[in-house]
Design a protein around this motif. Structure first.
Motif: not given
Length: 243
Positions: A84-111
């Motif tokens: 789901g889109g909240t998994f890598t939403d920008e509110h948390v993506l900014r504190t993530m690293g290479d562990e989420v590279l390639g993760v695919v999600t769906a949401l109604h917005y992307s920065a």
């Protein structure tokens, strides 16, 4: 599938499961960690390895912990992670690293949405808050736009609630940062849904839009009257017939 053990998690997972199975896929496992799970190791150990992908529903600190522990367990690169889109939403993506590279999600917005309206919004937001906007911040902004449009349509007559609500239902935001937004007969938004893939661009992680489903309503392709006959999504609905 693994996700939050409350309505939000059940509904995001349920919507995915229903459409995925309608398309010919199979869900073979569902795991529901309790709220405030700090150590996902017992659940990661239970995840089946003979699958094509793992679908997850988390946000905030839970998303951060799950992504890191998933990678530390040696699953990254072996079992693709989608969600789901909240998994890598920008509110948390900014504190993530290479562990989420390639993760695919769906949401109604992307920065990273490359439209003039979103570029204008993103640049203004970054200039003021020194970080990219998330769907939470964009959602508040669009909510304000909708209220403004309804107020203008009624001449500011907020005391006449029926008139104001009727104006709200007619609001059509063709140039919101997320893309066009209007409301269905039930008061829910009809908007684009973006499939995003986490990439590193210019040294920063972003949700690159790789596909767009335009004008998606809460009912997807189902007829509203038929959809509403179904039970609400829950721990057990849709049932996991292949588990």
């Amino acid at each position: 599938m693994i996700g939050y053990d409350f309505a939000f998690g059940w509904e995001v997972a349920g919507g995915f499961q229903r459409t995925f199975e309608d398309a010919g896929g199979q869900v073979v496992q569902k795991l529901w960690p309790p709220l405030n799970t700090a150590d996902f190791a017992p659940y990661l150990a239970q995840l089946r390895r003979d699958v094509d992908a793992v679908f997850c529903v988390f946000s905030g600190a839970d998303a951060l912990r799950f992504a890191k522990q998933y990678s530390e367990a040696g699953l990254k690169g072996k079992l693709p992670l989608i969600g789901g889109g909240t998994f890598t939403d920008e509110h948390v993506l900014r504190t993530m690293g290479d562990e989420v590279l390639g993760v695919v999600t769906a949401l109604h917005y992307s920065a990273a949405l490359a439209t003039p309206a979103n570029r204008k919004f993103s640049h203004a937001y970054e200039a003021k808050y020194k970080q990219v906007p998330s769907y939470y911040s964009e959602g508040s902004y669009v909510g304000g736009l909708a209220l403004k449009a309804a107020l203008e349509a009624t001449g500011g007559d907020i005391e006449n609630s029926e008139k104001f609500l009727a104006a709200m239902r007619r609001v059509d935001l063709s140039d919101a940062p997320r893309g066009p937004v209007r409301f269905d007969d039930y008061g829910n938004p009809v908007e684009n849904i973006y499939v995003r893939k986490v990439e590193r661009v210019g040294g920063k992680l972003q949700n690159t839009v790789i596909h767009t489903f335009p004008n998606v309503s809460q009912f997807w392709t189902f007829k509203p009257e038929e959809f509403l006959k179904n039970p609400v999504y829950s721990r057990d609905y849709p049932p996991c017939t292949k588990c």
